[in-house]
Scaffold this motif. Structure first.
Motif, PDB file in Angstrom:
ATOM      1  N   GLY A  69       0.649  -1.135   0.084  1.00  0.00           N
ATOM      2  CA  GLY A  69       0.029   0.172   0.146  1.00  0.00           C
ATOM      3  C   GLY A  69       0.933   1.688  -0.132  1.00  0.00           C
ATOM      4  O   GLY A  69       1.926   1.487   0.279  1.00  0.00           O
ATOM      5  N   GLY A  70       0.482   2.429  -0.893  1.00  0.00           N
ATOM      6  CA  GLY A  70       1.483   3.095  -0.887  1.00  0.00           C
ATOM      7  C   GLY A  70       1.011   4.139   0.233  1.00  0.00           C
ATOM      8  O   GLY A  70       1.532   5.239   0.566  1.00  0.00           O
ATOM      9  N   PHE A  71      -0.034   4.059   1.301  1.00  0.00           N
ATOM     10  CA  PHE A  71       0.203   5.312   2.539  1.00  0.00           C
ATOM     11  C   PHE A  71       0.281   3.757   3.872  1.00  0.00           C
ATOM     12  O   PHE A  71       1.052   4.524   4.046  1.00  0.00           O
ATOM     13  N   LEU A  72       0.078   3.294   4.348  1.00  0.00           N
ATOM     14  CA  LEU A  72       0.653   2.124   5.382  1.00  0.00           C
ATOM     15  C   LEU A  72       2.504   1.513   4.354  1.00  0.00           C
ATOM     16  O   LEU A  72       2.458   1.346   5.775  1.00  0.00           O
ATOM     17  N   VAL A 103      -5.932   3.334  12.320  1.00  0.00           N
ATOM     18  CA  VAL A 103      -6.494   3.419  10.385  1.00  0.00           C
ATOM     19  C   VAL A 103      -7.108   2.488  10.234  1.00  0.00           C
ATOM     20  O   VAL A 103      -6.799   1.214  10.371  1.00  0.00           O
ATOM     21  N   GLN A 104      -8.067   2.751   9.349  1.00  0.00           N
ATOM     22  CA  GLN A 104      -9.587   1.059   9.043  1.00  0.00           C
ATOM     23  C   GLN A 104      -8.790   0.959   7.454  1.00  0.00           C
ATOM     24  O   GLN A 104      -8.075   0.724   6.867  1.00  0.00           O
ATOM     25  N   THR A 106      -8.570  -3.075  11.854  1.00  0.00           N
ATOM     26  CA  THR A 106      -7.854  -1.555  12.518  1.00  0.00           C
ATOM     27  C   THR A 106      -6.541  -1.607  12.921  1.00  0.00           C
ATOM     28  O   THR A 106      -6.409  -3.018  13.260  1.00  0.00           O
ATOM     29  N   GLN A 107      -5.850  -0.803  11.689  1.00  0.00           N
ATOM     30  CA  GLN A 107      -4.244  -1.156  12.157  1.00  0.00           C
ATOM     31  C   GLN A 107      -3.443   0.688  12.875  1.00  0.00           C
ATOM     32  O   GLN A 107      -4.073   0.997  12.547  1.00  0.00           O
ATOM     33  N   ILE A 108      -2.615   0.109  13.522  1.00  0.00           N
ATOM     34  CA  ILE A 108      -1.712   1.049  14.024  1.00  0.00           C
ATOM     35  C   ILE A 108      -0.720   1.408  12.826  1.00  0.00           C
ATOM     36  O   ILE A 108      -0.154   0.830  12.549  1.00  0.00           O
ATOM     37  N   MET A 109      -0.979   3.112  12.989  1.00  0.00           N
ATOM     38  CA  MET A 109       0.172   3.638  12.026  1.00  0.00           C
ATOM     39  C   MET A 109       0.971   4.137  12.591  1.00  0.00           C
ATOM     40  O   MET A 109       0.506   5.238  12.793  1.00  0.00           O
ATOM     41  N   SER A 110       2.198   4.979  12.450  1.00  0.00           N
ATOM     42  CA  SER A 110       3.028   5.532  12.727  1.00  0.00           C
ATOM     43  C   SER A 110       3.178   6.280  11.395  1.00  0.00           C
ATOM     44  O   SER A 110       3.766   6.365  10.789  1.00  0.00           O
TER      45      SER A 110
END
Ligand code: 2BA
Length: 109
Positions: A34-37, A91-92, A68-72
């Motif tokens: 993924g480009g974001f995560l 982040v969902q 749901t993932q935790i993203m820094s």
């Protein structure tokens, strides 16, 4: 004919692949990110006759879960300095991101 591109989470990819085999739906699996995560995910390319589109979408929908993932934010900014004071955010992700496109020609030589 349609080309369905489905991006799913890696945790759902094996179940989805098995469901396609059971339904005799041909698919190609590509490791993607993924480009974001920037976390690994799986992209399926599925070429199907028009009358199999709904069945294919139903299988994808049944198999792909929302998580749901935790993203820094530091991953996003790639800045060491910014990472010091950032708070991880939730982040969902998913279930699946799906594109359905018309296929102009299909050849299998
Ligand atoms: P990622 O790009 O890693 O995005 C993971 C999740 O982060 C997304 O979940 C969304 O909830 C969130 N997100 C993405 N971009 C964001 C942003 N700019 N600001 C805030 N939150 C953001 P999903 O929407 O379920 O997407 C899961 C994966 O599907 C994505 O991973 C990406 O690989 C793919 N994807 C989603 N939309 C796409 C699109 N329009 N084109 C191509 N690939 C897409």
């Amino acid at each position: 004919m349609k080309m369905i591109t489905a991006i799913v989470q890696n945790q759902d990819a094996n179940a989805l692949g098995k469901a396609f085999v059971a339904a005799k739906i041909q698919a190609t699996r590509i490791a993607s990110k993924g480009g974001f995560l920037r976390a690994g995910n799986t992209t399926f390319l599925i070429g199907v006759p028009d009358d199999q589109v709904e069945q294919t979408l139903a299988i994808i929908s049944e198999t792909s879960k929302t998580r749901t993932q935790i993203m820094s934010p530091a991953w996003y900014t790639e800045s060491v300095m910014e990472s010091i004071n950032t708070v991880p955010v939730e982040v969902q992700v998913g279930g699946a991101t799906v594109f359905v496109q018309d296929v102009e020609q299909f050849h299998h030589f």
